[in-house]
Design a protein around this motif. Structure first.
Motif, mmCIF file in Angstrom:
data_model
loop_
_atom_site.group_PDB
_atom_site.id
_atom_site.type_symbol
_atom_site.label_atom_id
_atom_site.label_comp_id
_atom_site.label_asym_id
_atom_site.label_seq_id
_atom_site.Cartn_x
_atom_site.Cartn_y
_atom_site.Cartn_z
ATOM 1 N N ASP A 17 0.760 -1.316 -0.102
ATOM 2 C CA ASP A 17 0.031 0.056 0.025
ATOM 3 C C ASP A 17 0.716 1.470 0.075
ATOM 4 O OD1 ASP A 17 -2.420 -1.258 -0.147
ATOM 5 O OD2 ASP A 17 -2.951 -1.063 2.007
ATOM 6 N N GLU A 18 1.890 1.231 0.820
ATOM 7 C CA GLU A 18 2.757 2.508 0.769
ATOM 8 C C GLU A 18 3.410 2.490 -0.707
ATOM 9 O OE1 GLU A 18 4.037 2.306 5.478
ATOM 10 O OE2 GLU A 18 5.292 1.149 4.028
ATOM 11 N N ARG A 66 2.350 1.824 -3.649
ATOM 12 C CA ARG A 66 1.341 2.126 -4.557
ATOM 13 C C ARG A 66 1.182 3.557 -4.113
ATOM 14 N NH1 ARG A 66 -0.928 -3.162 -4.160
ATOM 15 N NH2 ARG A 66 -1.729 -2.815 -2.070
ATOM 16 N N SER A 67 0.920 4.069 -2.972
ATOM 17 C CA SER A 67 0.789 5.769 -2.559
ATOM 18 C C SER A 67 2.068 6.183 -3.032
ATOM 19 C CB SER A 67 0.750 5.634 -1.053
ATOM 20 O OG SER A 67 0.776 7.170 -0.977
ATOM 21 N N ALA A 95 1.574 6.688 -6.938
ATOM 22 C CA ALA A 95 0.166 7.513 -7.095
ATOM 23 C C ALA A 95 1.010 8.971 -6.655
ATOM 24 C CB ALA A 95 -0.663 7.490 -5.984
#
Length: 148
Positions: free
Chosen positions: A5-6, A8-9, A12
């Motif tokens: 998740d980190e 992917r962040s 982004a």
């Protein structure tokens, strides 16, 4: 190591920086920035966008191969060219949608997986995701250079 998740962040965030840089470059879309001597190869914002946006699909495909699932479909075709910054932003949006439709499934336990073989594509998923962040932010900074 960062979580999926980190990472992917981070991706982004790199994409957001690239989007802003491309939008701000409309007035000098074809103006070369940097020189071979300073390591920037003298690329214009257009040339940089034509390199970095398709690379998103390359990174996503390597990540998917390492995880064992199909990569994204290429919405850009071969050798995409962006005559305007607006075309580049639209292409970025299409590439992001295609890539995110696949990398959203990457789990923390897959970050150490690799496709094997040799070269960059054999790197672990976590490294590839981190490299994607670096690639996006590096080229966003290249487009945004204030000295041209």
């Amino acid at each position: 190591m960062p979580t999926a998740d980190e990472l992917r962040s981070g991706i982004a965030g790199g994409r957001a920086a690239l989007r802003l840089a491309i939008q701000a470059a409309e007035g000098n879309w074809e103006t070369a920035k940097g020189t071979a001597e300073d390591g920037e190869a003298g690329w214009s914002p257009r040339q940089t966008a034509e390199h970095v946006i398709p690379s998103e699909l390359m990174f996503a495909n390597m990540i998917c191969a390492a995880c064992g699932y199909d990569g994204p479909e290429n919405p850009l075709g071969e050798n995409p060219q962006f005559a305007t910054a607006a075309e580049a932003v639209a292409a970025l949006d299409a590439a992001v949608a295609a890539c995110d439709s696949k990398i959203k499934y990457v789990q923390d336990e897959e970050l150490g997986k690799s496709a094997g073989g040799e070269g960059f594509g054999a790197a672990p998923v976590g490294f590839l995701m981190h490299a994607a962040v670096w690639h996006l932010t590096d080229h966003a900074a290249q487009i945004s250079r204030p000295d041209f």
